[in-house]
Motif scaffolding. Structure first.
Motif, PDB file in Angstrom:
ATOM      1  N   GLY A 160      19.893  12.353   5.468  1.00  0.00           N
ATOM      2  CA  GLY A 160      21.453  12.234   5.342  1.00  0.00           C
ATOM      3  C   GLY A 160      21.988  11.277   6.047  1.00  0.00           C
ATOM      4  N   LEU A 161      21.370  11.570   7.610  1.00  0.00           N
ATOM      5  CA  LEU A 161      22.038  10.748   8.572  1.00  0.00           C
ATOM      6  C   LEU A 161      21.386   9.248   8.398  1.00  0.00           C
ATOM      7  CD1 LEU A 161      21.908  13.084  11.551  1.00  0.00           C
ATOM      8  CD2 LEU A 161      23.945  12.353  10.482  1.00  0.00           C
ATOM      9  N   TRP A 162      20.310   8.860   8.070  1.00  0.00           N
ATOM     10  CA  TRP A 162      19.618   7.823   7.924  1.00  0.00           C
ATOM     11  C   TRP A 162      20.545   7.137   6.728  1.00  0.00           C
ATOM     12  CZ3 TRP A 162      16.901   4.675  10.818  1.00  0.00           C
ATOM     13  CH2 TRP A 162      16.184   5.012  12.048  1.00  0.00           C
ATOM     14  N   SER A 163      20.712   7.794   5.706  1.00  0.00           N
ATOM     15  CA  SER A 163      21.232   7.157   4.628  1.00  0.00           C
ATOM     16  C   SER A 163      22.732   6.722   4.786  1.00  0.00           C
ATOM     17  CB  SER A 163      21.265   8.118   3.397  1.00  0.00           C
ATOM     18  OG  SER A 163      20.105   8.590   2.794  1.00  0.00           O
ATOM     19  N   GLN A 164      23.287   7.901   5.828  1.00  0.00           N
ATOM     20  CA  GLN A 164      24.657   7.062   6.084  1.00  0.00           C
ATOM     21  C   GLN A 164      24.739   5.998   6.896  1.00  0.00           C
ATOM     22  OE1 GLN A 164      27.112   9.962   8.656  1.00  0.00           O
ATOM     23  NE2 GLN A 164      28.800   9.915   7.360  1.00  0.00           N
ATOM     24  N   TRP A 165      23.925   5.826   7.879  1.00  0.00           N
ATOM     25  CA  TRP A 165      23.629   4.597   8.563  1.00  0.00           C
ATOM     26  C   TRP A 165      23.291   3.392   7.538  1.00  0.00           C
ATOM     27  CZ3 TRP A 165      19.777   1.056   8.110  1.00  0.00           C
ATOM     28  CH2 TRP A 165      19.680   0.002   9.139  1.00  0.00           C
ATOM     29  N   ARG A 166      22.846   3.761   6.448  1.00  0.00           N
ATOM     30  CA  ARG A 166      22.366   2.622   5.616  1.00  0.00           C
ATOM     31  C   ARG A 166      23.704   2.271   4.878  1.00  0.00           C
ATOM     32  NH1 ARG A 166      23.823  -0.203   2.255  1.00  0.00           N
ATOM     33  NH2 ARG A 166      22.919  -0.705   0.209  1.00  0.00           N
ATOM     34  N   GLN A 167      24.663   3.203   4.385  1.00  0.00           N
ATOM     35  CA  GLN A 167      25.818   3.142   3.771  1.00  0.00           C
ATOM     36  C   GLN A 167      26.921   2.419   4.678  1.00  0.00           C
ATOM     37  OE1 GLN A 167      25.933   7.353   2.152  1.00  0.00           O
ATOM     38  NE2 GLN A 167      26.321   6.379   0.099  1.00  0.00           N
ATOM     39  N   ALA A 168      27.102   2.363   5.826  1.00  0.00           N
ATOM     40  CA  ALA A 168      27.789   1.835   6.620  1.00  0.00           C
ATOM     41  C   ALA A 168      28.097   0.385   6.652  1.00  0.00           C
ATOM     42  CB  ALA A 168      27.867   2.449   8.056  1.00  0.00           C
ATOM     43  N   ASP A 169      27.186  -0.242   6.024  1.00  0.00           N
ATOM     44  CA  ASP A 169      27.220  -1.577   5.805  1.00  0.00           C
ATOM     45  C   ASP A 169      26.154  -2.143   4.726  1.00  0.00           C
ATOM     46  OD1 ASP A 169      26.687  -4.393   6.052  1.00  0.00           O
ATOM     47  OD2 ASP A 169      26.675  -4.497   8.150  1.00  0.00           O
ATOM     48  N   PRO A 170      27.045  -2.668   3.701  1.00  0.00           N
ATOM     49  CA  PRO A 170      26.418  -3.084   2.469  1.00  0.00           C
ATOM     50  C   PRO A 170      24.967  -4.057   2.446  1.00  0.00           C
ATOM     51  CG  PRO A 170      28.130  -4.054   2.429  1.00  0.00           C
ATOM     52  CD  PRO A 170      28.419  -3.174   3.524  1.00  0.00           C
ATOM     53  N   SER A 171      24.922  -4.667   3.793  1.00  0.00           N
ATOM     54  CA  SER A 171      23.787  -5.495   4.046  1.00  0.00           C
ATOM     55  C   SER A 171      22.623  -4.641   4.642  1.00  0.00           C
ATOM     56  CB  SER A 171      24.203  -6.957   4.934  1.00  0.00           C
ATOM     57  OG  SER A 171      24.210  -6.100   6.296  1.00  0.00           O
ATOM     58  N   ARG A 172      22.850  -3.566   4.891  1.00  0.00           N
ATOM     59  CA  ARG A 172      21.535  -2.641   5.373  1.00  0.00           C
ATOM     60  C   ARG A 172      20.438  -2.169   4.479  1.00  0.00           C
ATOM     61  NH1 ARG A 172      25.027   0.824   9.810  1.00  0.00           N
ATOM     62  NH2 ARG A 172      25.287  -0.772  11.199  1.00  0.00           N
ATOM     63  N   LEU A 173      19.289  -2.081   5.105  1.00  0.00           N
ATOM     64  CA  LEU A 173      18.375  -1.603   4.190  1.00  0.00           C
ATOM     65  C   LEU A 173      17.521  -0.476   4.995  1.00  0.00           C
ATOM     66  CD1 LEU A 173      16.424  -2.349   1.600  1.00  0.00           C
ATOM     67  CD2 LEU A 173      15.262  -3.760   3.302  1.00  0.00           C
ATOM     68  N   LEU A 174      17.490   0.856   4.124  1.00  0.00           N
ATOM     69  CA  LEU A 174      16.637   1.895   4.621  1.00  0.00           C
ATOM     70  C   LEU A 174      15.004   1.498   4.229  1.00  0.00           C
ATOM     71  CD1 LEU A 174      16.373   4.373   6.210  1.00  0.00           C
ATOM     72  CD2 LEU A 174      17.278   5.429   4.214  1.00  0.00           C
ATOM     73  N   VAL A 175      14.162   1.443   4.883  1.00  0.00           N
ATOM     74  CA  VAL A 175      12.689   1.718   4.562  1.00  0.00           C
ATOM     75  C   VAL A 175      12.233   3.189   4.937  1.00  0.00           C
ATOM     76  CG1 VAL A 175      10.582   0.606   4.831  1.00  0.00           C
ATOM     77  CG2 VAL A 175      12.631  -0.791   4.868  1.00  0.00           C
ATOM     78  N   LEU A 176      11.397   3.833   4.010  1.00  0.00           N
ATOM     79  CA  LEU A 176      11.017   5.224   4.378  1.00  0.00           C
ATOM     80  C   LEU A 176       9.523   5.009   4.186  1.00  0.00           C
ATOM     81  CD1 LEU A 176      11.980   8.009   5.050  1.00  0.00           C
ATOM     82  CD2 LEU A 176      12.227   8.363   2.523  1.00  0.00           C
ATOM     83  N   GLY A 177       8.679   5.436   5.141  1.00  0.00           N
ATOM     84  CA  GLY A 177       7.379   5.806   5.057  1.00  0.00           C
ATOM     85  C   GLY A 177       7.296   7.207   4.342  1.00  0.00           C
ATOM     86  N   VAL A 178       6.528   7.159   3.071  1.00  0.00           N
ATOM     87  CA  VAL A 178       6.258   8.582   2.486  1.00  0.00           C
ATOM     88  C   VAL A 178       4.764   8.883   2.304  1.00  0.00           C
ATOM     89  CG1 VAL A 178       6.477   9.747   0.193  1.00  0.00           C
ATOM     90  CG2 VAL A 178       8.340   8.094   1.169  1.00  0.00           C
ATOM     91  N   PRO A 179       4.230   9.639   3.031  1.00  0.00           N
ATOM     92  CA  PRO A 179       2.837  10.158   2.727  1.00  0.00           C
ATOM     93  C   PRO A 179       2.700  10.633   1.474  1.00  0.00           C
ATOM     94  CG  PRO A 179       3.582  11.045   4.745  1.00  0.00           C
ATOM     95  CD  PRO A 179       4.680  10.626   4.068  1.00  0.00           C
TER      96      PRO A 179
END
Length: 414
Positions: A109-128
Motif C-alpha cells: 500500500g505504501l509503495w503504491s501510494q508513492w507511485r500514485q503521488a505522481d503520474p510519471s512514476r513507475l513501481l517495479v516489484l520483484g516477484v519470486p
C-alpha cells in the motif's frame, strides 16, 4: 571405406558449424548458440535489427531497500542528484513462504501510494516464483516445484497478489517475475526444467491478468551472459512478456564494458532479441562489483541505457554496487552524479489499457479472499519523517544481513 566417408562427412559438418566463430572462441560458446530453436544467432550470421533509441531520458531510480521505511530514501537520493526526477521505485517481495508472495498489504500500500503521488512514476516489484526463494533447494526438488506450478498448484497466491495490487493502487506495476532465472541463486531458476518453467510463467501471467482493472507489465529479466543456462531457453513467449530486461553488474574481475556488450547472451544480444520482438529493454539491477570504483563502467552503462529503447533502469544502491549509499566508490559516485543531476526524466505517459487475459481464466483459479483495505496515508517520501508503521515486525519481509533487503532480493549470487 564406409567408415572413412562417415568420418569425412562429420568433419565437414563440424567445419560448417564453426566457420563463422571468431578465432579463439571456445566451442562451448558456439554450442550454446546452436542447440535450441530460440537461441541467439552467432555474430555475423544475420543482419542486426535496427536499435530503437528514445527521444527522452529513460525513467530511472534506485533500489534502496524493500521495507516501507526505505521509501523516503528515494526523495533524499533525488535531492543528492540536484533534485532529479527519480521516477522509478524498485522493491521486492520476500520469498520465505507463500504468504510473502501474496504481498504484505501495508508495504504494498505504501509503495503504491508513492507511485500514485505522481503520474510519471513507475513501481517495479520483484516477484519470486517459488519459495523458499534462497534456500539452496536441490535441482530435483526445483523441478518438482516447477511442475506443480505449471499444473496450477500455486495459482491462488498470485491471484491474491494481483487483487491486492489493484485494490491498493498498484494496478500498473511492472513485475520482474522470477528474475535472474538463468542463474543458480534462486529457487525459481529455470535450468532444472526449462519447459515447465515457461509453462509456469505463462500460467502466472494469465492468472494475474485475469483480475479486473489490472494493467501489469511483465519484465523477463535474466542476468547478463550465459550463467547456468542460456536465457533464451527460458523465454516464455512474446504474448506474456512486455519488457526484456537484464541485470548487469561490473563483473568478472578484469572485464570491460565492451566484453559485456559482445559476450554471448550479453547486452548486444539482449537489445537485438528485444528489437526483433518490438519490445523495450530494461536494467532492473545494475552497478559496480568485481572491478571496484570504476567510473568508466558507470559512464558506459548510462550511455548504453540512453541510446537504446529502455523502459526504465534502477541502479542497485548499497555497497559494493552503488553510489549514494556506498562511500567505497567516490569516483563512480561523482560520475553518476554528473550524468544524472537535474534529470527531468521521461514525460508523463498516457493511461494504458489493461491487457486481455492470456492464459488461465479467472474461473479456473482457486478462490481467494477479497482485497484488503487501503492503509492510512503515510508521510510523503522525501520528507523529514518515515511513513507511519502499524504492521508487526513479524509480518514484514526478513531483512538481509547488511543491505536491508528481504530474502529473495538482490544479490547473493554476487
Amino acid at each position: 571405406m564406409r567408415i572413412g566417408r562417415l568420418t569425412l562427412a562429420a568433419a565437414t559438418l563440424l567445419l560448417m558449424a564453426t566457420a563463422s566463430v571468431p578465432a579463439g572462441t571456445p566451442f562451448s560458446q558456439t554450442e550454446r548458440h546452436t542447440l535450441s530453436s530460440d537461441a541467439i544467432e552467432p555474430r555475423g550470421a544475420a543482419p542486426r535489427p535496427p536499435v530503437q533509441r528514445p527521444n527522452h531520458e529513460p525513467p530511472f531510480g534506485a533500489f534502496v531497500g524493500s521495507w516501507d521505511d526505505y521509501i523516503p530514501q528515494i526523495g533524499r537520493y533525488a535531492q543528492w542528484l540536484g533534485d532529479a526526477n527519480m521516477q522509478v521505485g524498485h522493491t521486492y517481495l520476500a520469498g520465505n513462504g507463500w504468504s510473502d508472495i501474496e504481498g504484505e498489504p501495508m508495504v504494498l500500500g505504501l509503495w503504491s501510494q508513492w507511485r500514485q503521488a505522481d503520474p510519471s512514476r513507475l513501481l517495479v516489484l520483484g516477484v519470486p516464483m517459488l519459495v523458499p526463494s534462497e534456500a539452496k533447494v536441490p535441482d530435483g526438488e526445483v523441478a518438482d516445484l516447477l511442475a506443480q506450478g505449471a499444473r496450477g498448484d500455486f495459482d491462488g497466491h498470485f491471484l491474491k497478489l494481483a487483487r491486492r495490487l489493484v485494490a491498493l493502487g498498484g494496478a500498473d506495476t511492472v513485475l520482474t517475475l522470477g528474475w535472474e532465472m538463468n542463474g543458480t541463486t534462486y529457487t525459481h531458476r529455470c535450468k532444472p526444467d526449462p519447459a515447465a518453467w515457461k509453462t509456469y510463467w505463462r500460467r502466472i501471467v494469465g492468472v494475474m491478468r485475469s483480475v479486473p482493472g489490472q494493467r501489469f507489465r511483465f519484465d523477463f529479466a535474466p542476468s547478463r551472459g550465459l550463467d547456468a543456462v542460456p536465457w533464451t531457453k527460458c523465454y516464455p513467449g512474446d504474448d506474456v512478456v512486455d519488457i526484456i530486461g537484464m541485470d548487469n553488474y561490473d563483473q568478472p574481475a578484469g572485464g570491460t564494458f565492451d566484453d559485456y556488450v559482445r559476450e554471448p547472451y550479453g547486452l548486444q544480444d539482449q537489445v537485438e532479441f528485444a528489437a526483433k520482438r518490438g519490445k523495450p529493454v530494461s536494467y532492473p539491477e545494475w552497478g559496480l562489483f568485481r572491478n571496484g570504483d570504476n567510473p568508466e563502467f558507470v559512464q558506459r552503462m548510462v550511455d548504453w541505457i540512453r541510446t537504446h529503447d529502455t523502459a526504465y533502469q534502477t541502479v542497485t544502491d548499497y555497497c559494493p554496487h552503488g553510489f549514494f549509499q556506498c562511500e567505497r566508490n567516490p569516483r563512480s559516485a561523482a560520475t553518476f552524479k554528473q550524468l544524472m543531476s537535474g534529470s527531468k526524466g521521461a514525460p508523463t505517459p498516457a493511461p494504458a489499457e489493461a491487457p486481455a487475459p492470456t492464459a488461465t481464466p479467472a474461473e479456473d483459479v482457486p478462490a481467494a479472499p477479497g482485497p484488503p483495505a487501503v492503509p492510512a496515508a503515510p508521510a510523503v517520501p522525501g520528507g523529514s519523517t518515515a511513513p507511519s508503521r502499524t504492521a508487526s515486525p513479524s509480518a514484514r519481509p526478513a531483512k538481509g544481513k547488511s543491505t536491508g533487503r528481504p530474502t529473495g532480493a538482490p544479490h547473493a549470487r554476487h
